[in-house]
Structure formats: C-alpha cells, structure tokens
Design a protein around this motif. Structure first.
Motif, PDB file in Angstrom:
ATOM      1  N   PHE A  94      37.308 -33.196  16.901  1.00  0.00           N
ATOM      2  CA  PHE A  94      36.292 -33.933  16.130  1.00  0.00           C
ATOM      3  C   PHE A  94      36.257 -33.339  14.733  1.00  0.00           C
ATOM      4  N   VAL A 144      38.396 -29.500  20.197  1.00  0.00           N
ATOM      5  CA  VAL A 144      37.453 -29.290  21.291  1.00  0.00           C
ATOM      6  C   VAL A 144      38.201 -29.135  22.618  1.00  0.00           C
ATOM      7  N   GLN A 199      31.011 -23.010  30.592  1.00  0.00           N
ATOM      8  CA  GLN A 199      29.748 -22.854  29.875  1.00  0.00           C
ATOM      9  C   GLN A 199      29.406 -24.099  29.054  1.00  0.00           C
ATOM     10  N   SER A 200      28.158 -24.137  28.675  1.00  0.00           N
ATOM     11  CA  SER A 200      27.712 -25.200  27.775  1.00  0.00           C
ATOM     12  C   SER A 200      28.565 -25.173  26.503  1.00  0.00           C
ATOM     13  N   GLY A 201      29.051 -26.342  26.099  1.00  0.00           N
ATOM     14  CA  GLY A 201      29.852 -26.399  24.877  1.00  0.00           C
ATOM     15  C   GLY A 201      31.338 -26.153  25.101  1.00  0.00           C
ATOM     16  N   SER A 202      31.741 -25.956  26.353  1.00  0.00           N
ATOM     17  CA  SER A 202      33.152 -25.658  26.603  1.00  0.00           C
ATOM     18  C   SER A 202      34.030 -26.912  26.570  1.00  0.00           C
ATOM     19  N   GLY A 203      33.420 -28.078  26.573  1.00  0.00           N
ATOM     20  CA  GLY A 203      34.188 -29.314  26.441  1.00  0.00           C
ATOM     21  C   GLY A 203      34.225 -30.177  27.695  1.00  0.00           C
ATOM     22  N   LYS A 204      33.332 -29.912  28.658  1.00  0.00           N
ATOM     23  CA  LYS A 204      33.341 -30.669  29.916  1.00  0.00           C
ATOM     24  C   LYS A 204      33.057 -32.151  29.701  1.00  0.00           C
ATOM     25  N   THR A 205      31.970 -32.415  28.966  1.00  0.00           N
ATOM     26  CA  THR A 205      31.595 -33.815  28.759  1.00  0.00           C
ATOM     27  C   THR A 205      32.662 -34.553  27.955  1.00  0.00           C
ATOM     28  N   VAL A 206      33.209 -33.862  26.945  1.00  0.00           N
ATOM     29  CA  VAL A 206      34.247 -34.498  26.128  1.00  0.00           C
ATOM     30  C   VAL A 206      35.453 -34.859  27.000  1.00  0.00           C
ATOM     31  N   HIS A 258      36.160 -41.677  24.665  1.00  0.00           N
ATOM     32  CA  HIS A 258      36.790 -40.986  23.532  1.00  0.00           C
ATOM     33  C   HIS A 258      38.287 -41.225  23.613  1.00  0.00           C
ATOM     34  N   GLU A 305      27.331 -33.632  35.383  1.00  0.00           N
ATOM     35  CA  GLU A 305      26.231 -32.794  35.864  1.00  0.00           C
ATOM     36  C   GLU A 305      25.258 -33.588  36.731  1.00  0.00           C
ATOM     37  N   HIS A 313      27.831 -26.814  35.843  1.00  0.00           N
ATOM     38  CA  HIS A 313      27.848 -25.386  35.547  1.00  0.00           C
ATOM     39  C   HIS A 313      27.021 -24.638  36.579  1.00  0.00           C
TER      40      HIS A 313
HETATM   41  N1  LIG Z   1      30.916 -36.884  19.451  1.00  0.00           N
HETATM   42  C1  LIG Z   1      31.153 -35.617  19.039  1.00  0.00           C
HETATM   43  N2  LIG Z   1      31.417 -35.364  17.751  1.00  0.00           N
HETATM   44  C2  LIG Z   1      31.664 -34.104  17.325  1.00  0.00           C
HETATM   45  N3  LIG Z   1      31.673 -33.017  18.128  1.00  0.00           N
HETATM   46  C3  LIG Z   1      31.412 -33.201  19.431  1.00  0.00           C
HETATM   47  C4  LIG Z   1      31.143 -34.506  19.953  1.00  0.00           C
HETATM   48  N4  LIG Z   1      30.907 -34.398  21.277  1.00  0.00           N
HETATM   49  C5  LIG Z   1      31.038 -33.073  21.554  1.00  0.00           C
HETATM   50  N5  LIG Z   1      31.335 -32.359  20.460  1.00  0.00           N
HETATM   51  C6  LIG Z   1      31.563 -30.908  20.408  1.00  0.00           C
HETATM   52  O1  LIG Z   1      32.479 -30.577  21.410  1.00  0.00           O
HETATM   53  C7  LIG Z   1      32.130 -29.338  22.043  1.00  0.00           C
HETATM   54  C8  LIG Z   1      32.079 -29.517  23.538  1.00  0.00           C
HETATM   55  O2  LIG Z   1      30.975 -30.335  23.874  1.00  0.00           O
HETATM   56  P1  LIG Z   1      30.671 -30.857  25.336  1.00  0.00           P
HETATM   57  O3  LIG Z   1      29.535 -31.816  25.219  1.00  0.00           O
HETATM   58  O4  LIG Z   1      31.909 -31.351  25.958  1.00  0.00           O
HETATM   59  O5  LIG Z   1      30.182 -29.552  26.063  1.00  0.00           O
HETATM   60  P2  LIG Z   1      29.795 -29.390  27.591  1.00  0.00           P
HETATM   61  O6  LIG Z   1      30.774 -28.464  28.173  1.00  0.00           O
HETATM   62  O7  LIG Z   1      29.651 -30.727  28.216  1.00  0.00           O
HETATM   63  O8  LIG Z   1      28.390 -28.678  27.485  1.00  0.00           O
HETATM   64  P3  LIG Z   1      27.054 -28.899  28.370  1.00  0.00           P
HETATM   65  O9  LIG Z   1      27.239 -28.072  29.603  1.00  0.00           O
HETATM   66  O10 LIG Z   1      25.988 -28.337  27.500  1.00  0.00           O
HETATM   67  O11 LIG Z   1      26.884 -30.352  28.633  1.00  0.00           O
HETATM   68  C9  LIG Z   1      30.819 -28.914  21.429  1.00  0.00           C
HETATM   69  O12 LIG Z   1      31.093 -27.897  20.490  1.00  0.00           O
HETATM   70  C10 LIG Z   1      30.297 -30.141  20.746  1.00  0.00           C
HETATM   71  O13 LIG Z   1      29.599 -29.785  19.581  1.00  0.00           O
END
Ligand SMILES: Nc1ncnc2c1ncn2[C@@H]1O[C@H](COP(=O)(O)OP(=O)(O)OP(=O)(O)O)[C@@H](O)[C@H]1O
Ligand SMILES: [Mg+2]
Lengths: 251, 233
Positions: free
Chosen positions: A11, A16, A35-42, A51, A163, A196
C-alpha cells in the motif's frame, strides 16, 4: 484447495505481504495467526479479491486467479463465503432475510424454496426462534452464527472468516470455532480463518500459517506449535501470562 | 462511480422492492416537513410584501402575485431542495456510510453483488419523484400566503386570487421543474458518494454527513445560478 505462491501486496510503497507461499486444504480449518498489523486481514482480502495482489500466483483448485477474466472471477466469487470480523449483517433485515438474501440476489429459486433452505441452515447453526429478530436484537455470539449461516447458505467451496470469535467470551468462542470446523468437515470446504487467539489454535488449528510483519515466519499445525523452537512463534504463543504459567508447570 | 450505478444491475424483483423502500424513506418521509415549512414561509412572504406596499397606487393584487412568483421560482424548488439536502442527504450519507464502516458493503461485494448499483440506483430513481414534492410545496406555499393574507386582513380574497393569476407564465413552472430534476440528481448522488467512499468509524459517519450537506447545498446554489442564467435571462 487454495495454493499461494509468493504473494506480495503493498500500500503506497509499504510492503504489507512479502512473498507468502502456502497451501490451504479442503475439509480442514486453516488458520492464519499473527500479531495485530501482521497482515492477516490483508491476506484474506487478497484471497477474496477485495484487494488486488501485486505479484505472485493464487490457485483455487486448478484455476489460476490471475488468468481469469471478469466473468470467471465472478463465478469463483459465488463459490466463496465470508464471515466478517464484525459480522456485517444487513441491519435493516431480519435474521431470516439476511440468510435468504444471497439466494434471492443470485439464484432463480422460488421464494418458498429459498425460505426452506435458509431455515435449514439457521437450524444448523443452532439458532431457532430468532428468525424474525433484527441483528441489533441479538447477542454477539448469535450474530456470528447468523453471519456463518449467511456465508455457507450458497454452499461455498471456500469459506473465509476474519477473527470469527473476537469479542466473544471464551466459552462462546470455542462453540463458534467448533461450529465452523463441523461445517467445514461436513461440506469439505476449504476454510481459512484469521485469528490471534491461542484457544482457537488449540481447538481448530489443522493447518497454521504464522505471519510476522508480512512474512511467513512458520507453518505447521496445532500439534507442532508447542514444540517448535522457532523464536517468533514461541514469542507469540507464550506472550500471555497464562501460557507462560502452563509452560512452567510442564517443564 | 456513476458508471457503476448502471452496469451489472440488481435483479428486477429485488430492485423494485428497494425502490419502494427508498420512495417511502426519501419522498413520503419528507412530505411532512415540506408541508409545514411551505405553508408558513408562503404566509411570511405575503405578509412581508403586504407590509412593504405603502403607496396607494400599487394594486393590492401584488401580494398574491409576489407570493406566487417567489414560491414557484425560488422558494419551492431551491429552498426546499436545500432543506432536503439536510434531511434526505444526511439520511443517505449516514445509511450508506454505516454500511461501509460495518463492512456491509464489503459483504455485498463478496457475494458478487454490484453494491453501487444496489445502493445508489434506487435512490436516483426515487428522487425522480422530487417534482411531485416540489409541486406540493408550491401549492401549500401559495395556500399559506392566501391564509395569512385573509387572516391578517392584508388584502381581500378577490385581490389575492387576481394576483396569483396575473401575468401567469407556464414557462416559469417548466423552469422550476427542470431545476428540481437537476437538484434531485444532486441530492441523490453527492450524499451517496460521501457515504460510499467514507473511511473510519461511527464518528466519521457524522462528519461525512455534514460534509455531504455542505457540498450538496453549495452545488445546488451554484447550479441554480447557472440554470437561471441559462433559462430565464
Ligand atoms: N487499505 C489499506 N491501505 C493501506 N494500508 C493498509 C490497508 N489495509 C491494511 N493496511 C496496513 O497493512 C498492515 C496489516 O494490516 P492488517 O489489517 O492485515 O493487520 P491484521 O493482521 O489483520 O491485524 P488485526 O489483528 O489488528 O486485525 C497494517 O500495517 C495496516 O496499516
Ligand atoms: Mg485484521
């Protein structure tokens, strides 16, 4: 079966996902943890096509996602179900209407048929007597059940859950986890779950992908995760005092 | 976004239901406030006009004439559209925005549904009924003017009725309806856009609704200027 080959996603110049390869098998609950922010949702949203990936290959059974045209992707989408983190139920519709909705929009079945299928699925997630309630009138755990019912009502080949038990008490969380696992096994679905929560890992971690800062740091299963010497995994697994205590007692 | 509104449409039966629901929410739900405001503002216009006529040379029928002109040309089409930018517009932005922040729009997309068409198209179609609301507003505005005139003893009933018939040009009504249709499109699309593309949580939904209201009213005022220049000047 979903196979990922060296997936990357950035991004605005920030990478990511940094080259993820993995196989998610049918009939199993495949977990993505980290962990939170590790990129799971992406990663999950890349699988869903919400995406666009930057490079790498995704295969759904034998179909290469990158080589599909718009029509092929739409057909593939209809084989996917998704349970969102916040359930994402349509709040102007009742439980029954929520579950009937995908069939109404996407099939030519008649109303009576749609209703009976929806009622059967609602019963499968153990939610009788809630058919005419609105989402706002349900507890978090009940909302999750409706979300699961809506996600599987079209008999998907692939099920994604972001989650699914966040915000639930431990007991309800396990019930939801097991419900997802049972439905996965009954219908031989390829299920991918973001989590998580160590409880989920122990309960339903058939296959586990451990993400750390967008890199696949470890891959294994619930039987292996407590015996690995991978430092990042141990750091994650034993981050809570409870898990540390358990480890102490064991050794 | 506008292209997405029209391609890959939702099934006819479902769409019809959505349109009826939006007509209920956006059009029928607005009639109450429109009726109330129109009646009273029409009354005020006629009182103001009457109080400003001092010279005995000016005929009393001017009260009816001025009320009719201001209600038909500006008050009903423009002023009411701005009121509705507050009512209808913020409803549209907050309902679509809430669906965005609670991932309901993602849920539609995942199901393979064109969410823009599903959410925005029925709003555009129902807003095509706005001229009916404005027509209603014109009628009640003039009625309010009449009531205030008679009740306040500002001029006679015959004078007022003569006034509202004086030099009546149907083209003015056509002009008002053309404006209304343009404003209707603005009212349906700008708030939808702000709701659909919003980011953040519940707090941002409120902010998006405010921003949408400001933009909708600014665009209406500016378009009003150009349309008037084009059609009347
Ligand atoms: N649409 C987006 N545009 C820019 N950056 C993004 C976008 N979506 C996610 N990110 C970045 O990608 C990284 C991973 O985010 P992600 O949401 O995948 O984390 P996660 O592992 O799902 O965390 P959580 O457990 O808190 O849900 C983060 O640093 C976030 O800021
Ligand atoms: Mg996440």
């Amino acid at each position: 079966m979903i196979t990922l080959n060296n997936i990357t996603k950035s991004f605005d110049g920030t990478e990511v996902l940094k080259g993820i390869s993995m196989a998610f098998e049918p009939g199993k609950t495949n977990l993505i943890i980290g962990q939170s922010g590790s990129g799971k949702t992406v990663l999950l949203k890349c699988l869903l096509g919400l995406h666009q990936i930057d490079s790498g290959k995704m295969h759904f059974n034998d179909q290469a996602f990158g080589e599909m045209d718009e029509e092929g992707r739409r057909t593939l989408r209809r084989e996917m179900g998704m349970v969102f983190q916040g359930s994402a139920l349509f709040d102007s519709m009742t439980v029954l209407e929520n579950v009937m909705f995908p069939m109404q929009m996407l099939t030519d079945k008649n109303q009576a048929e749609i209703k009976s299928v929806a009622e059967a699925v609602i019963e499968r997630v153990n939610l009788e007597n809630a058919n005419n309630k609105l989402p706002a009138e349900l507890s978090g755990g009940m909302q999750k059940r409706v979300a699961i019912a809506r996600a599987v009502v079209m008999k998907p080949k692939y099920l994604f859950c972001d989650e699914p038990n966040s915000g639930l008490d431990p007991k309800t969380a396990i019930v939801i986890d097991n419900l997802i696992r049972e439905i996965t096994q009954e219908n031989n679905i390829t299920t991918v779950i973001n989590s998580h929560d160590m409880n989920s890992v122990m309960e339903i971690g058939d296959t586990i992908l451990f993400l750390k800062d967008g890199v696949k740091a470890w891959e294994g299963s619930k039987d292996l995760i407590f015996n690995t010497d991978n430092e990042a995994v141990n750091d994650f697994v034993y981050s809570s005092n409870l898990m540390k205590k358990i480890k102490q007692v064991h050794t | 976004m506008l292209r997405l509104v029209f391609i890959k449409p939702t099934k006819g039966k479902v769409m019809r239901k959505l349109i009826f629901k939006d007509i209920q929410d956006l059009i029928i739900g607005s009639l109450g406030i429109v009726a109330f405001l129109s009646f009273f503002v029409g009354g005020v216009v006629s009182i103001q006009t009457a109080l400003n006529i001092e010279s005995p040379l000016i005929p009393k029928s001017l009260v009816g004439f001025a009320t009719r002109q201001s209600v038909i040309l500006e008050f009903a089409p423009t002023f009411m559209s701005i009121i509705l930018a507050g009512k209808v517009g913020s409803f549209i932005t907050s309902s679509i925005g809430t669906m965005r922040v609670t991932e309901q729009i993602d849920a539609l997309e995942v199901m393979g549904i064109n969410s823009v068409n599903y959410l925005v198209f029925p709003k555009i179609i129902s807003m095509l009924l706005l001229p009916i609301v404005i027509n209603f507003s014109m009628f009640l505005g003039i009625l309010g003017g009449y009531a205030a005139t008679i009740y306040g003893g500002l001029s006679s009933s015959a004078d007022f009725i003569e006034g509202i018939q004086l030099d009546f040009r149907p083209y003015h009504v056509v002009y008002a309806f053309i404006k209304t249709l343009v404003f209707a499109m603005v009212l349906a699309t700008i708030p939808s856009y702000h709701g659909y593309y919003m980011k953040g949580g519940a707090l941002e939904v409120g902010k998006a609704a405010t921003v949408a209201f400001v933009w909708t009213s600014v665009v209406i005022i500016v378009l009003n200027y150009f349309i008037t220049q084009l059609l009347l000047a």
